[in-house]
Design a protein around this motif. Structure first.
Motif, mmCIF file in Angstrom:
data_model
loop_
_atom_site.group_PDB
_atom_site.id
_atom_site.type_symbol
_atom_site.label_atom_id
_atom_site.label_comp_id
_atom_site.label_asym_id
_atom_site.label_seq_id
_atom_site.Cartn_x
_atom_site.Cartn_y
_atom_site.Cartn_z
ATOM 1 N N HIS A 1 0.826 -1.200 0.000
ATOM 2 C CA HIS A 1 0.000 0.000 0.000
ATOM 3 C C HIS A 1 0.857 1.246 0.000
ATOM 4 N N ASN B 1 0.610 5.207 0.413
ATOM 5 C CA ASN B 1 -0.200 6.375 0.738
ATOM 6 C C ASN B 1 0.477 7.580 0.149
ATOM 7 N N PHE C 1 -9.998 6.012 -1.624
ATOM 8 C CA PHE C 1 -9.375 6.009 -2.954
ATOM 9 C C PHE C 1 -7.917 5.611 -2.763
ATOM 10 N N PRO C 2 -7.424 4.640 -3.527
ATOM 11 C CA PRO C 2 -6.059 4.169 -3.288
ATOM 12 C C PRO C 2 -5.012 5.236 -3.609
ATOM 13 N N PRO D 1 -2.151 5.089 -5.195
ATOM 14 C CA PRO D 1 -1.694 5.145 -6.602
ATOM 15 C C PRO D 1 -2.811 5.515 -7.576
ATOM 16 N N GLY E 1 -12.567 -2.195 4.846
ATOM 17 C CA GLY E 1 -11.752 -2.579 3.686
ATOM 18 C C GLY E 1 -11.008 -3.894 3.870
ATOM 19 N N LYS F 1 -14.519 -10.203 -0.743
ATOM 20 C CA LYS F 1 -13.134 -10.194 -0.263
ATOM 21 C C LYS F 1 -13.133 -10.826 1.110
ATOM 22 N N THR G 1 -9.603 -9.134 -3.827
ATOM 23 C CA THR G 1 -9.384 -7.885 -3.102
ATOM 24 C C THR G 1 -10.400 -6.889 -3.658
#
Ligand code: XMP
Length: 314
Positions: free
Chosen positions: A145, A147, A188-189, A191, A268, A306, A310
């Motif tokens: 992950h 950030n 929202f991720p 990347p 999540g 999930k 994912t």
């Protein structure tokens, strides 16, 4: 403790800690925005806020986030680094490699800004679960992950984390008092759309995904407002590098595939696919294929929970 007192204490602590130029990476997320607004109250224009546009933001996101940050009186610089990100991602299709390149380039861009500004302090929106959960251990890395604002450990700056002891509900309460609207945003991720475009990242393919994501967001929000379904915890589109044959009018099209993903979740960590009514999905599918004629001719709906899937596709 009363929220206003938490704010006053945090501002006071920042005022006594920071005596020179500081920098913060702002993405518009609630944590970094709250940290920036608090630091701005403490040190004003000595705080430089940097928003890096990677090219993987949602539709209108850069404009909306910078408007919101400007309304809070922050000293903001928007760095359009999209060309650089696309260049370094040319030919990269492995999901982990993509995340690595994006993380590295983000750090480079940010470091360049830090040198230009001559910053001595780095303000970060780290909250308690961020450091408690990353306390080491033996869990497998399912996805690394990233950030936005995740910075190298050997950074030559004094790190200041005004939200370090706070949990999300406290940060949300502070945001409400500070009139920061980001508490309603879906996750929202870091990347961004880069992990929603499977296969090669070209500006055209990212634009296709951006438009499809926008349509999914608008349609599902409207369906929930009309009482047709509950609003999912997260909902978006991903572009798959799967071509199939279709027709537009009399013309044969060999277009790619959009997958719509919508899930209910608490945090999540696990998730159930959201049961969206078929008429809503059908209207969204038509809207997507009309808007993206020539590039997308098939829309599918992901019904995987999930685990084993994912939430994101990469
Ligand atoms: P997955 O796909 O792992 O995602 O089931 C769980 C939640 O995390 C978000 N996500 C990220 N968030 N940096 C982030 O800050 C990331 O690199 C990242 N990757 C996934 C995802 O959108 C979902 O809410």
């Amino acid at each position: 403790m009363d929220t206003q007192m938490l704010i006053d204490e945090a501002v006071e602590a920042l005022t006594s800690k920071i005596d020179d130029t500081a920098i913060i990476a702002c993405s518009g997320g609630i944590d970094s925005t709250v940290a920036a607004v608090l630091a701005n109250r403490a040190i004003g224009s000595m705080l430089h806020c940097v928003y890096v546009d990677t090219g993987f933001m949602r539709k209108n996101e850069t404009e909306e986030v910078s408007k919101m940050l400007n309304e809070h009186g922050l000293n903001l610089k928007v760095v359009d680094a999209s060309e650089r990100f696309f260049k370094h991602l040319e030919g990269v299709i492995d999901p982990e490699e993509k995340r690595k390149v994006i993380g590295e380039q983000f750090i480079r861009v940010f470091e360049e800004e830090q040198v230009l500004i001559g910053a001595k302090y780095l303000v970060q929106g780290t909250i308690a679960p961020d450091w408690i959960e990353s306390g080491g251990g033996s869990r497998d890395t399912i996805k690394s992950h990233h950030n936005v604002g995740g910075l190298p450990e050997d950074v030559d700056l004094i790190i200041v984390e005004p939200l370090r002891e706070f949990y999300k509900d406290e940060v949300r309460a502070i945001a409400r008092v500070l009139e920061i609207p980001s508490s309603e945003r879906q996750p929202f991720p870091g990347p961004g759309l880069a992990v929603r475009v499977l296969g090669e990242l070209t500006p055209e393919r990212v634009e296709t995904c951006r438009e499809a994501c926008h349509i999914v967001e608008e349609d599902l929000r409207a369906a929930a407002e009309e009482g047709k379904c509950d609003i999912p915890w997260q909902y978006f589109a991903a572009l798959l590098p799967v071509r199939s044959v279709g027709v537009h009018g009399d013309v044969r099209v060999h277009g790619e595939t959009i997958v719509v993903r919508a899930v209910h979740s608490l945090d999540g960590m696990s998730a159930h696919y959201a049961p969206i009514p078929h008429d809503v999905l059908a209207a969204t599918s038509t809207r997507i294929t009309n808007a993206l004629k020539g590039s997308v001719n098939r829309v599918v709906y992901d019904i995987t929970h999930k685990p084993p899937g994912t939430i994101e596709w990469e």
